[in-house]
Design an enzyme around this catalytic site. Sequence first.
Site, PDB file in Angstrom:
ATOM      1  N   HIS A 334       0.797  -1.216   0.000  1.00 44.49           N
ATOM      2  CA  HIS A 334       0.000   0.000   0.000  1.00 44.49           C
ATOM      3  C   HIS A 334       0.835   1.274   0.000  1.00 44.49           C
ATOM      4  CE1 HIS A 334      -3.668  -2.350   0.776  1.00 44.49           C
ATOM      5  NE2 HIS A 334      -4.308  -1.266   0.418  1.00 44.49           N
ATOM      6  N   GLY A 335       1.967   1.276   0.628  1.00 43.32           N
ATOM      7  CA  GLY A 335       2.710   2.529   0.653  1.00 43.32           C
ATOM      8  C   GLY A 335       4.093   2.410   1.235  1.00 43.32           C
TER       9      GLY A 335
END
Length: 487
Positions: A334-335
């Site tokens: 996700h990040g």
Amino acid sequence: MIFSDFEYFVFFLFVFFTVWYLFPSIISNQSKETRILHVFLLVSSYFFYMSWDYRFGALILLSTAIDFYVGLKLSSETREKVRYYLLLFSLITNLVFILGFFKYYNFVVTSINSVTGGLLGEEFLPVLKIILPAGISFFTFQSLSYTIDVYRKEIPAETDFIRFALFVSFFPQLVAGPIVTARTFMPQLYSPKRLEDIEFRVAIRFFMLGYFKKAVLSDMVAPTIDTIYANPGEHHAYALLIAAALGGIQVYLDFSGYSDMAIGSAMLLGYKLPTNFNLPFIATSVSGFWRRWHMTLNSWLRDYIYIPMGGSRVTSVRRKFNLWFTMFVSGVWHGAQWTFVFWGSLNGFFYVLEEIWKEWFPEKKESSFRSSHLVRIPLWIIQNLLNNSIFFLGAVFFRSHTWENAWIHLKGIFLFQGGNLRPYMWKDFLWIIGFLFIGHLVGYFLFEKGKGKRIPASFEFAMYPILFLVLNLATPENSVPFIYFQF
């Protein structure tokens, strides 16, 4: 260009009328028409993607060319050791040199510099000015699913570069999913498409519902959420609780809204994309929630991470580690921030905790919780509230800009700090919760129970102009970029 912008409507109408009216009127040969259609959709997809930055086109073309070549070699090579190295080449190229460099290089470098700064200097490793290509995690995972499946001999290698490139870059799902695997999408490129086969009513419902979720609900509460998350130390504990709930709900509205619009857009062109969300907030368990949330990512992680690690065919301890590690990978995907790493690890922790609970306390027939001699609360309500509370508190790490802000936010909640609390915060919270509750309630009876009644087509189409006008009037003046574009 995003789905909720006017520019996208112009772009999509051009593509739609070209595909269904221009080409059939000037081309009589079916196979030739299909070939031209694929080329046109490929060019349109690259135009759509390069509208953010023209340089992004070269990156997705590079990833596509590498995996197309690897797929061809895997299909013709019989030596297992060589096939293994071909797959390894694809994995390293995509995960290290493409996704790893553009998304994680600065994260790794700054993390190393923060540790070695006192000994080797603050800039021991250089921090580069890297533009993160939109949706790089999505098209990288899609392309990898192809090479892995060809390596496993689950699907044949694609011999046509145009078809394979269209699979990787098909514009409705290119920058934010749903994640489509080659085994589900590639066969659709071989089947003929007819305008009369399109379920227009279903497609339009998907798109309008997605637009309502994103452009009306999500964008309307975005300023409130951004204000609180920007300075959590200045806001009251109630405001922080509101932001925790609204932050998680906004991610759902934003991403499921994009997914719905992507599914509707693809359906109008004759292609089917998988469902990505299925009423996640009615779930009564951690595992049930993640089976309903970002379903295509979780399916990808199950097929290409969890099962290859042994899945559930291992010891109880190893299975729990496999579950935790799969959620950890989800967080990293996700990040490139420690907040996402912790968010994924936290989800994995609760997943494992649920598994331990099931082992220690097997499910009983008792369906309610006796809080007194007079009140019996259905057990599923307790489970649902607990499950959603876990998600909303975890969402603080997902939505916070920094690690420090996340802890300030949570500390403010549990220590019940004072600070700013405005009436509009309560207003945004109540009306969003109201829409979410009604939406999930209606969705539950329509899709889970199948109790919906068929709406007459004439009435539905007559309502479209009115709904279109209402949506335009309710849309905020300034659109907000989709949250998942950063992934």
